[in-house]
Scaffold this motif. Sequence first.
Motif, PDB file in Angstrom:
ATOM      1  N   GLN A  59      24.107  21.250  -1.631  1.00 44.70           N
ATOM      2  CA  GLN A  59      24.779  22.011  -2.274  1.00 44.70           C
ATOM      3  C   GLN A  59      26.068  20.912  -3.371  1.00 44.70           C
ATOM      4  N   SER A  60      26.764  21.629  -4.563  1.00 41.29           N
ATOM      5  CA  SER A  60      27.441  20.543  -5.331  1.00 41.29           C
ATOM      6  C   SER A  60      28.593  19.824  -4.410  1.00 41.29           C
ATOM      7  N   TRP A  61      29.036  18.603  -5.268  1.00 41.46           N
ATOM      8  CA  TRP A  61      30.057  17.827  -5.093  1.00 41.46           C
ATOM      9  C   TRP A  61      31.688  18.682  -4.863  1.00 41.46           C
ATOM     10  N   ASP A  62      31.153  18.891  -5.760  1.00 39.62           N
ATOM     11  CA  ASP A  62      32.521  20.635  -5.574  1.00 39.62           C
ATOM     12  C   ASP A  62      32.875  20.834  -4.050  1.00 39.62           C
ATOM     13  N   GLU A  63      32.203  20.630  -3.116  1.00 45.21           N
ATOM     14  CA  GLU A  63      31.876  21.635  -1.595  1.00 45.21           C
ATOM     15  C   GLU A  63      31.828  20.755  -0.853  1.00 45.21           C
ATOM     16  N   VAL A  97      31.988   4.621   3.734  1.00 34.99           N
ATOM     17  CA  VAL A  97      31.311   4.381   2.594  1.00 34.99           C
ATOM     18  C   VAL A  97      31.212   5.735   1.839  1.00 34.99           C
ATOM     19  N   ILE A  98      31.266   5.775   0.818  1.00 38.62           N
ATOM     20  CA  ILE A  98      30.476   7.042  -0.444  1.00 38.62           C
ATOM     21  C   ILE A  98      29.663   6.311  -1.247  1.00 38.62           C
ATOM     22  N   TYR A 120      26.044  13.847 -14.704  1.00 38.05           N
ATOM     23  CA  TYR A 120      26.374  14.972 -14.472  1.00 38.05           C
ATOM     24  C   TYR A 120      26.864  15.997 -14.155  1.00 38.05           C
ATOM     25  N   ALA A 121      28.495  15.412 -13.744  1.00 32.94           N
ATOM     26  CA  ALA A 121      29.565  16.045 -13.808  1.00 32.94           C
ATOM     27  C   ALA A 121      30.233  16.633 -15.138  1.00 32.94           C
ATOM     28  N   GLN A 122      30.334  17.752 -14.893  1.00 28.79           N
ATOM     29  CA  GLN A 122      31.319  17.930 -15.894  1.00 28.79           C
ATOM     30  C   GLN A 122      32.726  17.351 -16.149  1.00 28.79           C
ATOM     31  N   ASP A 123      33.598  17.172 -14.968  1.00 32.14           N
ATOM     32  CA  ASP A 123      34.438  16.162 -15.561  1.00 32.14           C
ATOM     33  C   ASP A 123      34.112  14.724 -14.377  1.00 32.14           C
ATOM     34  N   GLN A 124      33.346  14.244 -14.803  1.00 31.98           N
ATOM     35  CA  GLN A 124      33.296  13.096 -13.984  1.00 31.98           C
ATOM     36  C   GLN A 124      34.861  12.257 -13.720  1.00 31.98           C
ATOM     37  N   GLU A 125      35.579  12.475 -14.377  1.00 32.03           N
ATOM     38  CA  GLU A 125      36.932  11.849 -14.470  1.00 32.03           C
ATOM     39  C   GLU A 125      37.260  12.492 -12.452  1.00 32.03           C
ATOM     40  N   ARG A 126      37.217  13.599 -12.418  1.00 33.11           N
ATOM     41  CA  ARG A 126      38.009  14.347 -11.419  1.00 33.11           C
ATOM     42  C   ARG A 126      36.814  14.233 -10.297  1.00 33.11           C
ATOM     43  N   LEU A 127      35.545  14.059 -10.783  1.00 38.51           N
ATOM     44  CA  LEU A 127      34.386  13.712  -8.982  1.00 38.51           C
ATOM     45  C   LEU A 127      35.361  12.625  -8.567  1.00 38.51           C
ATOM     46  N   ILE A 128      35.310  11.393  -9.805  1.00 39.97           N
ATOM     47  CA  ILE A 128      35.948  10.111  -9.313  1.00 39.97           C
ATOM     48  C   ILE A 128      36.932  10.611  -7.872  1.00 39.97           C
ATOM     49  N   HIS A 129      37.528  10.893  -9.064  1.00 42.21           N
ATOM     50  CA  HIS A 129      39.430  10.963  -7.140  1.00 42.21           C
ATOM     51  C   HIS A 129      38.742  12.214  -6.564  1.00 42.21           C
ATOM     52  N   LEU A 130      38.526  13.029  -6.424  1.00 47.80           N
ATOM     53  CA  LEU A 130      37.932  13.847  -5.546  1.00 47.80           C
ATOM     54  C   LEU A 130      37.337  12.995  -4.666  1.00 47.80           C
ATOM     55  N   VAL A 135      26.569  11.006  -2.573  1.00 47.97           N
ATOM     56  CA  VAL A 135      26.440  11.998  -3.393  1.00 47.97           C
ATOM     57  C   VAL A 135      25.842  11.879  -4.333  1.00 47.97           C
ATOM     58  N   GLY A 136      24.916  13.503  -4.379  1.00 47.61           N
ATOM     59  CA  GLY A 136      23.189  13.479  -5.454  1.00 47.61           C
ATOM     60  C   GLY A 136      22.326  12.318  -4.883  1.00 47.61           C
ATOM     61  N   CYS A 137      21.797  12.724  -3.704  1.00 45.24           N
ATOM     62  CA  CYS A 137      20.955  11.590  -2.596  1.00 45.24           C
ATOM     63  C   CYS A 137      19.459  11.890  -2.835  1.00 45.24           C
ATOM     64  N   ASN A 138      19.338  12.630  -3.649  1.00 43.15           N
ATOM     65  CA  ASN A 138      18.136  12.814  -4.552  1.00 43.15           C
ATOM     66  C   ASN A 138      16.675  13.093  -2.487  1.00 43.15           C
ATOM     67  N   GLU A 139      15.653  12.087  -2.870  1.00 41.94           N
ATOM     68  CA  GLU A 139      14.582  12.009  -1.809  1.00 41.94           C
ATOM     69  C   GLU A 139      15.483  11.649  -0.746  1.00 41.94           C
ATOM     70  N   GLY A 140      16.572  10.781  -0.489  1.00 38.26           N
ATOM     71  CA  GLY A 140      17.395  10.603   0.919  1.00 38.26           C
ATOM     72  C   GLY A 140      17.496   8.985   1.074  1.00 38.26           C
ATOM     73  N   PHE A 141      16.395   8.303   0.074  1.00 45.34           N
ATOM     74  CA  PHE A 141      16.697   6.385  -0.710  1.00 45.34           C
ATOM     75  C   PHE A 141      17.219   5.709   0.302  1.00 45.34           C
ATOM     76  N   PHE A 142      18.246   5.743  -0.179  1.00 49.22           N
ATOM     77  CA  PHE A 142      20.026   5.464   0.539  1.00 49.22           C
ATOM     78  C   PHE A 142      20.083   5.792   1.938  1.00 49.22           C
ATOM     79  N   CYS A 143      20.314   7.013   1.857  1.00 47.69           N
ATOM     80  CA  CYS A 143      20.443   7.680   3.212  1.00 47.69           C
ATOM     81  C   CYS A 143      19.639   6.814   5.191  1.00 47.69           C
ATOM     82  N   GLY A 144      18.035   6.959   4.663  1.00 50.40           N
ATOM     83  CA  GLY A 144      17.288   5.940   5.466  1.00 50.40           C
ATOM     84  C   GLY A 144      17.852   4.842   5.243  1.00 50.40           C
TER      85      GLY A 144
END
Length: 342
Positions: free
Chosen positions: A80-84, A93-94, A102-112, A36-45
């Motif tokens: 896309q955003s992490w709300d979608e 693994v996430i 950068y999240a407007q509601d950081q706590e909500r993002l963790i639970h999501l 989530v927030g992968c940028n140019e994909g280093f960790f996906c690679g």
Amino acid sequence: MPGYQTFPYQPGSSDSLGKLTMLKIPALTAKSFLDVGCNEGFFCGYALFDGARKVVGIDINKEAIINAKQNFPGCSFFQQSWDELPPDEKFDVILCSSAMHYAQDQERLIHLLAEKLTQNGVLILEVGVAPGNEAEWVKVQRSIDTRIFPTRNKINSILSRYAYKYMGESSEQIGDPIPRAVFHVRKKKPYAFLLMQGPGAGKTTIRNSFFQEQKIVSGDALILNIASGKLKSDTKLHEVLSNGVNPAKIDVAVRSIFSTGLWKKYLEAVLAVSSGESFVYDGYIPALYHELVLDFFKANGYFSVNLCWDSPYASQDLGSRVKAEARKYSLYLAAVRNKLRR
């Protein structure tokens, strides 16, 4: 202009390789991975390199996603955003690294994100930790902007509903005046505390001494209730136990359950009584089957704990020993009687 992530062929403002080491990502073979927030994909690679069966990266930055697709065509990238997040998809693994602030509601993002984990999944969270002893959010002036960061007590409070572990500090980030910490976050599971030692070993005493507020599943009571029909269970299991279960010899019934292959039906009855809550099982089960029992409850979403101890008072072998000695004693009495008659 250099990007954010650093590749061997491309400099960036983040020490991506050093961060990879500090994140302590578990083995990814045959697992699904979401960045989530992968940028140019280093960790996906890296996930693809490490054998992940499915790799997904999302980022709101269009140019970063274009570059990620070029860098790692074997992964799936979405702008896309992490709300979608995919509504019906779970991941083993996430990763949320250098992104939460950068999240407007950081706590909500963790639970999501935690909700998107598989049963045994882990959320790897890298977060800047602001100074302070209170559980609060603190404004921090960075080199490029001002963002809100949690104190250590605040992040501990947010993660308290999960099973989480502090893994140490991440690599230093240029432009950040505060350190970043790495947490591995998992869903909490109900506990199955298993007291399975032999008769007379002290199971009930331990249960009453240390587990007074836990749900108790008594093996003896369960077997007697199944035998009498008070508790509905598998028909075959009921038939076996209803044929003369002796309350004084429950261990014999237990050995019969496991030796005849009815153990799964019996453990399903234990699950039914536990109702998905943490529980303490107080009942003899032969040591030969302990691993089988542990694996069963693990497979059903429990954190299984087998409590083992040595006891000089265990009596599972006393019945057969006394029976053998009784025969010897009978022969002894007969011999004495014959000797007295001579």
